[in-house]
Scaffold this motif. Structure first.
Motif, PDB file in Angstrom:
ATOM      1  N   SER A   1      13.706  -6.301   3.971  1.00  0.00           N
ATOM      2  CA  SER A   1      15.158  -6.323   4.158  1.00  0.00           C
ATOM      3  C   SER A   1      15.619  -5.247   5.150  1.00  0.00           C
ATOM      4  O   SER A   1      16.747  -5.303   5.633  1.00  0.00           O
ATOM      5  CB  SER A   1      15.888  -6.130   2.826  1.00  0.00           C
ATOM      6  N   VAL A   2      14.756  -4.294   5.477  1.00  0.00           N
ATOM      7  CA  VAL A   2      15.111  -3.221   6.417  1.00  0.00           C
ATOM      8  C   VAL A   2      14.701  -3.642   7.818  1.00  0.00           C
ATOM      9  O   VAL A   2      13.518  -3.829   8.101  1.00  0.00           O
ATOM     10  CB  VAL A   2      14.440  -1.882   6.022  1.00  0.00           C
ATOM     11  N   THR A   3      15.687  -3.809   8.689  1.00  0.00           N
ATOM     12  CA  THR A   3      15.414  -4.251  10.057  1.00  0.00           C
ATOM     13  C   THR A   3      15.314  -3.086  11.038  1.00  0.00           C
ATOM     14  O   THR A   3      14.697  -3.218  12.084  1.00  0.00           O
ATOM     15  CB  THR A   3      16.499  -5.230  10.548  1.00  0.00           C
TER      16      THR A   3
ATOM     17  N   PHE B   1      18.880  -8.057  -6.234  1.00  0.00           N
ATOM     18  CA  PHE B   1      18.132  -6.811  -6.174  1.00  0.00           C
ATOM     19  C   PHE B   1      16.703  -7.020  -6.687  1.00  0.00           C
ATOM     20  O   PHE B   1      15.752  -6.463  -6.141  1.00  0.00           O
ATOM     21  CB  PHE B   1      18.866  -5.748  -6.985  1.00  0.00           C
ATOM     22  N   ASN B   2      16.544  -7.830  -7.730  1.00  0.00           N
ATOM     23  CA  ASN B   2      15.209  -8.140  -8.244  1.00  0.00           C
ATOM     24  C   ASN B   2      14.380  -8.854  -7.183  1.00  0.00           C
ATOM     25  O   ASN B   2      13.202  -8.544  -6.985  1.00  0.00           O
ATOM     26  CB  ASN B   2      15.291  -9.009  -9.495  1.00  0.00           C
ATOM     27  N   ARG B   3      14.969  -9.805  -6.502  1.00  0.00           N
ATOM     28  CA  ARG B   3      14.265 -10.569  -5.473  1.00  0.00           C
ATOM     29  C   ARG B   3      13.896  -9.671  -4.300  1.00  0.00           C
ATOM     30  O   ARG B   3      12.757  -9.670  -3.837  1.00  0.00           O
ATOM     31  CB  ARG B   3      15.137 -11.742  -5.000  1.00  0.00           C
ATOM     32  N   THR B   4      14.868  -8.887  -3.833  1.00  0.00           N
ATOM     33  CA  THR B   4      14.623  -7.968  -2.720  1.00  0.00           C
ATOM     34  C   THR B   4      13.584  -6.919  -3.116  1.00  0.00           C
ATOM     35  O   THR B   4      12.682  -6.595  -2.341  1.00  0.00           O
ATOM     36  CB  THR B   4      15.938  -7.276  -2.300  1.00  0.00           C
TER      37      THR B   4
ATOM     38  N   LYS C   1       9.927  -8.234  -3.131  1.00  0.00           N
ATOM     39  CA  LYS C   1       9.381  -8.349  -1.772  1.00  0.00           C
ATOM     40  C   LYS C   1       9.028  -6.978  -1.212  1.00  0.00           C
ATOM     41  O   LYS C   1       7.983  -6.802  -0.578  1.00  0.00           O
ATOM     42  CB  LYS C   1      10.377  -9.061  -0.859  1.00  0.00           C
ATOM     43  N   ALA C   2       9.895  -6.001  -1.447  1.00  0.00           N
ATOM     44  CA  ALA C   2       9.626  -4.645  -0.982  1.00  0.00           C
ATOM     45  C   ALA C   2       8.409  -4.062  -1.702  1.00  0.00           C
ATOM     46  O   ALA C   2       7.575  -3.393  -1.081  1.00  0.00           O
ATOM     47  CB  ALA C   2      10.855  -3.756  -1.188  1.00  0.00           C
TER      48      ALA C   2
ATOM     49  N   GLY D   1       5.250  -5.346  -0.131  1.00  0.00           N
ATOM     50  CA  GLY D   1       5.007  -4.656   1.134  1.00  0.00           C
ATOM     51  C   GLY D   1       4.546  -3.230   0.919  1.00  0.00           C
ATOM     52  O   GLY D   1       3.664  -2.723   1.626  1.00  0.00           O
ATOM     53  N   LEU D   2       5.132  -2.567  -0.061  1.00  0.00           N
ATOM     54  CA  LEU D   2       4.762  -1.184  -0.363  1.00  0.00           C
ATOM     55  C   LEU D   2       3.334  -1.109  -0.889  1.00  0.00           C
ATOM     56  O   LEU D   2       2.572  -0.216  -0.530  1.00  0.00           O
ATOM     57  CB  LEU D   2       5.748  -0.598  -1.367  1.00  0.00           C
ATOM     58  N   ARG D   3       2.950  -2.070  -1.715  1.00  0.00           N
ATOM     59  CA  ARG D   3       1.581  -2.116  -2.246  1.00  0.00           C
ATOM     60  C   ARG D   3       0.578  -2.202  -1.081  1.00  0.00           C
ATOM     61  O   ARG D   3      -0.432  -1.491  -1.079  1.00  0.00           O
ATOM     62  CB  ARG D   3       1.432  -3.313  -3.183  1.00  0.00           C
TER      63      ARG D   3
END
Length: 136
Positions: free
Chosen positions: A33-35, A119-122, A125-126, A129-131
């Motif tokens: 979500s961070v562009t 927020f749960n969905r976002t 996904k984050a 990516g963090l993993r």
């Protein structure tokens, strides 16, 4: 209030994991979500997609206790975002605990249940990516 918590095991040492997480401009690498993200002195300027719209956020460091914890906060007129990242020693590396709170103000609080779903969905996904980022 929307709240998302995740814990990720990492092969990185606590010092390496903390250094990566404490440079919050790295969020662009793991949070879809961070562009845009960049450091601005002791703060971090991010552009995050929220509900399909770009939202500029300036995260200030509230406190830091290297290599254990960093707390960040972004304030907007309609909401406040608070992130607490805690790193601990774990067998084979470290554990990163991420606790994010999105608190809406005023009339915006009526949207809390919907915001929690988003927020749960976002967050999921984050977290994926963090993993990947914490286990190169």
């Amino acid at each position: 209030m929307a709240h998302y918590v995740t814990t990720i095991d990492s092969r990185l040492s606590p010092e390496e994991a903390f250094a990566y997480m404490a440079d919050f401009s790295n969020a662009r690498e793991w949070d879809p979500s961070v562009t845009e993200a960049r450091r601005d002195g002791t703060a971090f300027e991010l552009i995050a997609k929220f509900g399909g719209r770009p939202v500029p956020l300036r995260y200030e460091v509230l406190s830091t206790d290297p290599p254990r914890q960093i707390r960040l906060e972004a304030r907007k007129p309609s909401f406040t975002s608070r992130d607490t990242i805690t790193v601990a020693v774990a067998p084979g590396g470290s554990t990163v605990h991420y606790d994010a709170v999105l608190e809406f103000k005023g009339a915006g609080r009526v949207f809390d249940p919907l915001m929690q779903l988003l927020f749960n969905r976002t967050g999921a996904k984050a977290a994926a990516g963090l993993r990947a980022a914490l286990n190169p």
